[in-house]
Design an enzyme around this catalytic site. Structure first.
Site, PDB file in Angstrom:
ATOM      1  N   PHE A  60       0.762  -1.309  -0.043  1.00 16.88           N
ATOM      2  CA  PHE A  60       0.229  -0.052  -0.133  1.00 16.88           C
ATOM      3  C   PHE A  60       0.745   1.375  -0.031  1.00 16.88           C
ATOM      4  O   PHE A  60       1.745   1.521   0.712  1.00 16.88           O
ATOM      5  CB  PHE A  60      -0.980  -0.039   1.208  1.00 16.88           C
ATOM      6  CG  PHE A  60      -1.988   1.189   1.349  1.00 16.88           C
ATOM      7  CD1 PHE A  60      -2.990   1.403   0.491  1.00 16.88           C
ATOM      8  CD2 PHE A  60      -1.617   2.421   2.232  1.00 16.88           C
ATOM      9  CE1 PHE A  60      -3.810   2.459   0.709  1.00 16.88           C
ATOM     10  CE2 PHE A  60      -2.353   3.549   2.107  1.00 16.88           C
ATOM     11  CZ  PHE A  60      -3.373   3.679   1.488  1.00 16.88           C
ATOM     12  N   GLY A  61       0.526   2.169  -0.917  1.00 18.02           N
ATOM     13  CA  GLY A  61       1.387   3.145  -0.971  1.00 18.02           C
ATOM     14  C   GLY A  61       0.741   4.475  -0.790  1.00 18.02           C
ATOM     15  O   GLY A  61      -0.462   4.447  -1.201  1.00 18.02           O
ATOM     16  N   TYR A  62       0.979   5.423   0.107  1.00 17.84           N
ATOM     17  CA  TYR A  62       0.154   6.801   0.172  1.00 17.84           C
ATOM     18  C   TYR A  62       0.999   7.983   0.115  1.00 17.84           C
ATOM     19  O   TYR A  62       0.339   9.106   0.245  1.00 17.84           O
ATOM     20  CB  TYR A  62      -0.225   6.811   1.673  1.00 17.84           C
ATOM     21  CG  TYR A  62       1.004   6.642   2.750  1.00 17.84           C
ATOM     22  CD1 TYR A  62       1.342   5.349   3.065  1.00 17.84           C
ATOM     23  CD2 TYR A  62       1.533   7.727   3.295  1.00 17.84           C
ATOM     24  CE1 TYR A  62       2.506   5.061   4.039  1.00 17.84           C
ATOM     25  CE2 TYR A  62       2.581   7.614   4.060  1.00 17.84           C
ATOM     26  CZ  TYR A  62       3.276   6.468   4.257  1.00 17.84           C
ATOM     27  OH  TYR A  62       4.407   6.230   5.165  1.00 17.84           O
ATOM     28  N   GLY A  63       2.206   8.016  -0.353  1.00 14.82           N
ATOM     29  CA  GLY A  63       3.091   9.081  -0.644  1.00 14.82           C
ATOM     30  C   GLY A  63       3.703   8.997  -2.031  1.00 14.82           C
ATOM     31  O   GLY A  63       2.899   8.895  -2.992  1.00 14.82           O
ATOM     32  N   SER A  64       4.880   9.178  -2.161  1.00 13.97           N
ATOM     33  CA  SER A  64       5.647   8.909  -3.189  1.00 13.97           C
ATOM     34  C   SER A  64       5.287   7.569  -4.065  1.00 13.97           C
ATOM     35  O   SER A  64       5.418   7.921  -5.252  1.00 13.97           O
ATOM     36  CB  SER A  64       7.166   9.232  -3.297  1.00 13.97           C
ATOM     37  OG  SER A  64       7.750   8.272  -2.631  1.00 13.97           O
ATOM     38  N   GLU A 106      12.938   3.455   0.902  1.00 15.87           N
ATOM     39  CA  GLU A 106      12.404   3.990   2.167  1.00 15.87           C
ATOM     40  C   GLU A 106      13.138   3.908   3.408  1.00 15.87           C
ATOM     41  O   GLU A 106      12.724   3.980   4.464  1.00 15.87           O
ATOM     42  CB  GLU A 106      11.281   3.008   2.394  1.00 15.87           C
ATOM     43  CG  GLU A 106      10.051   2.991   1.178  1.00 15.87           C
ATOM     44  CD  GLU A 106       9.342   4.397   0.675  1.00 15.87           C
ATOM     45  OE1 GLU A 106       9.378   5.370   1.658  1.00 15.87           O
ATOM     46  OE2 GLU A 106       9.025   4.838  -0.126  1.00 15.87           O
TER      47      GLU A 106
HETATM   48  C1  SIN Z   1       4.581   5.652   0.558  1.00 13.75           C
HETATM   49  O1  SIN Z   1       4.744   6.570  -0.262  1.00 13.75           O
HETATM   50  O2  SIN Z   1       3.970   4.812   0.727  1.00 13.75           O
HETATM   51  C2  SIN Z   1       5.539   5.981   1.518  1.00 13.75           C
HETATM   52  C3  SIN Z   1       6.100   7.374   1.567  1.00 13.75           C
HETATM   53  C4  SIN Z   1       6.672   7.835   0.693  1.00 13.75           C
HETATM   54  O3  SIN Z   1       7.908   7.262   0.121  1.00 13.75           O
HETATM   55  O4  SIN Z   1       6.571   9.104   0.426  1.00 13.75           O
END
Ligand code: SIN
Length: 192
Positions: A24-28, A99
């Site tokens: 699951f990704g929530y940022g980049s 990460e």
């Molecule tokens: C993510 O995107 O899920 C983790 C935070 C990031 O790498 O910006």
């Protein structure tokens, strides 16, 4: 400050024997998928809020002038929308490296757009990690983002691309959009 979490994450072997794993990704990870995946689906997780509380000394800032990137903080009943990727377990070597500045793999249940669910992995940087910056006003966060850049580019690009990706998903995130509004103001005033 930074802490390399790669070694700790390698010990998280819960899904190693699986043929594929949901991430699951929530940022980049929403807007920059620099890894092969088998499938991609919009998804959400419950009980977590996206916040620009994590320092970035390696990607979107430097040791001297850290940027700010998102992490998740626990919040009852909050829903965080993002993008889920089905990947093979081998991809985690690359993801752990990407990460590494404070993020730990955590097993999480995610819900897809059609209501189906799956257990998978999310990267979370907790308040205990060395790069944690914590809360600040949306304006102060925007000011810091406006002034930071690192090897992966300007911190402002990270915020603007995340805001755009969330809009493309049709999802509203008051924290991200609030900071984006302040950032636009700073960028305009820089232009004169
Ligand atoms: C993510 O995107 O899920 C983790 C935070 C990031 O790498 O910006």
């Amino acid at each position: 400050m930074s802490l390399n979490t790669t070694e700790i994450n390698r010990l998280m072997n819960r899904f190693d024997s699986h043929a594929s794993v949901w991430l699951f990704g929530y940022g980049s990870l929403i807007f920059k998928a620099d890894f092969p995946f088998l499938e991609r689906r919009p998804a959400s997780i419950t009980g977590w809020s996206r916040r620009f509380y994590q320092g970035s000394h390696d990607h979107r800032g430097t040791q001297e002038a850290p940027g700010r990137v998102v992490t998740l903080v626990p919040e009852d009943d909050a829903v965080c929308h993002g993008m889920a990727y089905l990947v093979t377990p081998e991809e985690f070597a690359h993801l752990d490296h990407r990460e590494k500045n404070g993020y730990l793999r955590l097993a999480i249940e995610m819900t897809f757009g059609d209501g189906g669910t799956a257990e998978g992995i999310v990267y979370i940087a907790t308040h205990e990690n060395a790069a944690w910056l914590g809360p600040a006003s949306e304006r102060d966060i925007a000011r810091q983002i406006a002034g930071a850049r690192g090897p992966s580019g300007p911190n402002s690009k990270y915020l603007l691309e995340l805001a755009r990706a969330l809009r493309a998903l049709g999802k509203h995130d008051a924290h991200v959009q609030g900071i984006e509004a302040h950032l636009q103001e700073f960028l305009q005033s820089e232009k004169g």
